[in-house]
Each structure stands twice: as C-alpha cells, then as structure tokens.
Design a protein around this motif. Sequence first.
Motif, PDB file in Angstrom:
ATOM      1  N   LYS A   4      43.541  33.640  43.845  1.00 19.72           N
ATOM      2  CA  LYS A   4      42.379  32.852  44.254  1.00 19.72           C
ATOM      3  C   LYS A   4      41.290  32.834  43.187  1.00 19.72           C
ATOM      4  N   LEU A   5      41.367  33.766  42.233  1.00 21.29           N
ATOM      5  CA  LEU A   5      40.373  33.786  41.171  1.00 21.29           C
ATOM      6  C   LEU A   5      40.577  32.605  40.231  1.00 21.29           C
ATOM      7  N   GLN A   6      39.500  32.006  39.782  1.00 21.57           N
ATOM      8  CA  GLN A   6      39.588  30.963  38.777  1.00 21.57           C
ATOM      9  C   GLN A   6      39.624  31.622  37.400  1.00 21.57           C
ATOM     10  N   LEU A   7      40.664  31.328  36.647  1.00 24.89           N
ATOM     11  CA  LEU A   7      40.827  31.967  35.350  1.00 24.89           C
ATOM     12  C   LEU A   7      39.623  31.743  34.437  1.00 24.89           C
ATOM     13  N   GLU A   8      38.988  30.568  34.564  1.00 24.39           N
ATOM     14  CA  GLU A   8      37.853  30.255  33.697  1.00 24.39           C
ATOM     15  C   GLU A   8      36.654  31.175  33.951  1.00 24.39           C
ATOM     16  N   ASN A   9      36.662  31.887  35.073  1.00 21.22           N
ATOM     17  CA  ASN A   9      35.543  32.784  35.398  1.00 21.22           C
ATOM     18  C   ASN A   9      35.764  34.216  34.913  1.00 21.22           C
ATOM     19  N   ILE A  10      36.881  34.472  34.247  1.00 21.58           N
ATOM     20  CA  ILE A  10      37.207  35.832  33.805  1.00 21.58           C
ATOM     21  C   ILE A  10      36.997  35.960  32.302  1.00 21.58           C
ATOM     22  N   LEU A  11      36.244  36.976  31.884  1.00 21.03           N
ATOM     23  CA  LEU A  11      36.107  37.303  30.469  1.00 21.03           C
ATOM     24  C   LEU A  11      36.981  38.522  30.185  1.00 21.03           C
ATOM     25  N   PHE A  12      38.033  38.317  29.425  1.00 20.38           N
ATOM     26  CA  PHE A  12      38.944  39.396  29.050  1.00 20.38           C
ATOM     27  C   PHE A  12      38.385  40.089  27.813  1.00 20.38           C
ATOM     28  N   HIS A 105      26.445  33.190  29.033  1.00 26.84           N
ATOM     29  CA  HIS A 105      27.654  32.468  29.446  1.00 26.84           C
ATOM     30  C   HIS A 105      28.429  33.130  30.587  1.00 26.84           C
ATOM     31  N   PHE A 106      28.272  34.440  30.778  1.00 28.33           N
ATOM     32  CA  PHE A 106      29.044  35.126  31.818  1.00 28.33           C
ATOM     33  C   PHE A 106      28.110  35.983  32.673  1.00 28.33           C
ATOM     34  N   TYR A 107      27.205  35.298  33.354  1.00 26.50           N
ATOM     35  CA  TYR A 107      26.183  35.992  34.137  1.00 26.50           C
ATOM     36  C   TYR A 107      26.178  35.590  35.610  1.00 26.50           C
ATOM     37  N   LYS A 108      26.955  34.577  35.964  1.00 26.02           N
ATOM     38  CA  LYS A 108      26.921  34.072  37.326  1.00 26.02           C
ATOM     39  C   LYS A 108      27.708  34.987  38.271  1.00 26.02           C
ATOM     40  N   PRO A 109      27.424  34.908  39.578  1.00 25.10           N
ATOM     41  CA  PRO A 109      28.109  35.794  40.534  1.00 25.10           C
ATOM     42  C   PRO A 109      29.627  35.721  40.469  1.00 25.10           C
ATOM     43  N   GLN A 110      30.167  34.559  40.168  1.00 31.30           N
ATOM     44  CA  GLN A 110      31.628  34.416  40.157  1.00 31.30           C
ATOM     45  C   GLN A 110      32.277  34.940  38.874  1.00 31.30           C
ATOM     46  N   HIS A 111      31.485  35.282  37.875  1.00 32.11           N
ATOM     47  CA  HIS A 111      32.042  35.751  36.612  1.00 32.11           C
ATOM     48  C   HIS A 111      32.490  37.208  36.712  1.00 32.11           C
ATOM     49  N   ILE A 112      33.618  37.512  36.067  1.00 30.96           N
ATOM     50  CA  ILE A 112      34.237  38.830  36.146  1.00 30.96           C
ATOM     51  C   ILE A 112      34.630  39.294  34.746  1.00 30.96           C
ATOM     52  N   LEU A 113      34.463  40.585  34.459  1.00 32.48           N
ATOM     53  CA  LEU A 113      34.964  41.188  33.225  1.00 32.48           C
ATOM     54  C   LEU A 113      36.311  41.834  33.512  1.00 32.48           C
ATOM     55  N   GLN A 218      47.768  37.989  29.475  1.00 31.74           N
ATOM     56  CA  GLN A 218      49.162  37.736  29.852  1.00 31.74           C
ATOM     57  C   GLN A 218      49.549  38.526  31.108  1.00 31.74           C
ATOM     58  N   VAL A 219      49.052  39.760  31.212  1.00 27.68           N
ATOM     59  CA  VAL A 219      49.339  40.576  32.390  1.00 27.68           C
ATOM     60  C   VAL A 219      48.778  39.903  33.647  1.00 27.68           C
ATOM     61  N   ILE A 220      47.559  39.395  33.550  1.00 26.74           N
ATOM     62  CA  ILE A 220      46.965  38.704  34.699  1.00 26.74           C
ATOM     63  C   ILE A 220      47.793  37.475  35.065  1.00 26.74           C
ATOM     64  N   LEU A 221      48.249  36.716  34.088  1.00 26.09           N
ATOM     65  CA  LEU A 221      49.098  35.561  34.368  1.00 26.09           C
ATOM     66  C   LEU A 221      50.386  35.984  35.058  1.00 26.09           C
ATOM     67  N   LYS A 222      50.937  37.119  34.636  1.00 23.79           N
ATOM     68  CA  LYS A 222      52.158  37.627  35.259  1.00 23.79           C
ATOM     69  C   LYS A 222      51.912  37.993  36.716  1.00 23.79           C
ATOM     70  N   PHE A 223      50.781  38.618  36.996  1.00 21.22           N
ATOM     71  CA  PHE A 223      50.428  38.950  38.377  1.00 21.22           C
ATOM     72  C   PHE A 223      50.266  37.688  39.224  1.00 21.22           C
ATOM     73  N   ARG A 224      49.787  36.633  38.603  1.00 20.33           N
ATOM     74  CA  ARG A 224      49.579  35.371  39.317  1.00 20.33           C
ATOM     75  C   ARG A 224      50.846  34.515  39.367  1.00 20.33           C
TER      76      ARG A 224
END
Length: 237
Positions: A4-12, A105-113, A218-224
Amino acid sequence: MIRKLQLENILFLDIETVPEEKTFQNLTKEKQKLWDDKSKYQRKEEFTAEAFYDRAGIWAEFGKIACISVGYFTLREGKRAFRITSYKGEELQLLQEFSSLLNTHFYKPQHILCAHNGKEFDFPFLARRMIIHGLSLPSKLDLFGKKPWEVPHLDTLELWKFGDYKHYTSLKLLTNVLGIQTPKDDIDGSEVRDVYYEEGNIDRIVAYCEKDVIAIAQVILKFRQEDLLVDSEIISV
C-alpha cells in the motif's frame, strides 16, 4: 501492508562511517580513556583499546560519517526510474546537505526513510552526529514524543525478521537468498576505514554505498512482488 506504500514516498539510504581520527594516538588522553571504557565489553582480552580503534566507526561518539547515499523512485508517463545521489566530504557539510534534502523534499507525513538495520544504526547515527555538530534534527529523524506507529522509518532487516527479534541477517545474505544481485563486489564494511584513511579513495566508498542503496530498494520490490530494477532504470544524479 507494504504494497500500500507509494514507492515515490520512500527515501532509501545508507551511510558509511569511519573512526573520527585516523589513529588512536590522535585522540586526546581523555578521549582515549573514554574509548577504553566504551569498548572494553566488545573487544576480546587480547585486544588493547588502541588495537581495537579501527572499529570505532560503528559508534557515533567515536566515529564520523564519510558518505550518505540516497535513492528514490520516480514515475513519469508510466515509466519507473530510480534516482540515486551521494553526499561526501567533510561531515558537517554532508550532514547539512542531507538535512536540507529532508527538510525540502522529504518532510511530509507520508514520507518514509528506509535502510537495512536503519533503526539500530543509520537513523540514530545520523541523528547523534547532527546533534554533535549543533544541527537541528529534521522531522524525519526527531523521534521525541512519537508513538511507535508514528515513526517514519522502514527497516528491511526488521521486515525480514517477521517478529523474530533474535535474528540478524546481513544485506549481503538477504540479497542472496532473494535472488538479488549482490552489492558486495568490491569492498565490505570492514575495509571502509582503510579505503578512507590509507587510500584516500572516497569515490570507491561512494560506489559501495550506492550499491547498498540500490540493493535495499530491490529488497522492498521483492517484498512487494514487483519486478526488480534493471540498469537502465537507475539514474545517477
């Protein structure tokens, strides 16, 4: 849930750290004693505090950050891309640049590290070094008063544990079992100190750090259960 997470909201991200000083002898006498006290429970009896100092980079009180690499997904006209960049050089400067990225750029509530073992290492190390340098913590690293479910951090090691808190799996092992190309094709973490201080080759460290960031994505993509990134989708900026 991870789907359900949007990939664009994740900073790896990934960081590489080294001892704050090149040698134990460069420390003040007080800091030498503090290092002796801090490390005595980790080093075996045959190791003196001085001999063990090469490993000081794993503690934020005695180490410093040599490189921060970050990556994020973009989706334009139905085409996926993974953009990656790195901050290197003097620690204060790279921390300021990374903090600026988070604040703008990565300060909004939906953004994740997201990092591998980030909750135990990368995130607290970054926060501690920022405080040491007198920098204000970006909201994504300031956890004071946050409830566990409000912490904007994703950890691939934690995902792989599935609740088994005794289990540790390295990123190298995890990518292997998931069929992901290993990022460890040059140096490993134990060699970063020598590459930094003896070779003075920060670009080699950056390349190593960026490969880890790609591997985490890549690991996150594998989980998804999504297609893994191919080279043409990875853009260095």
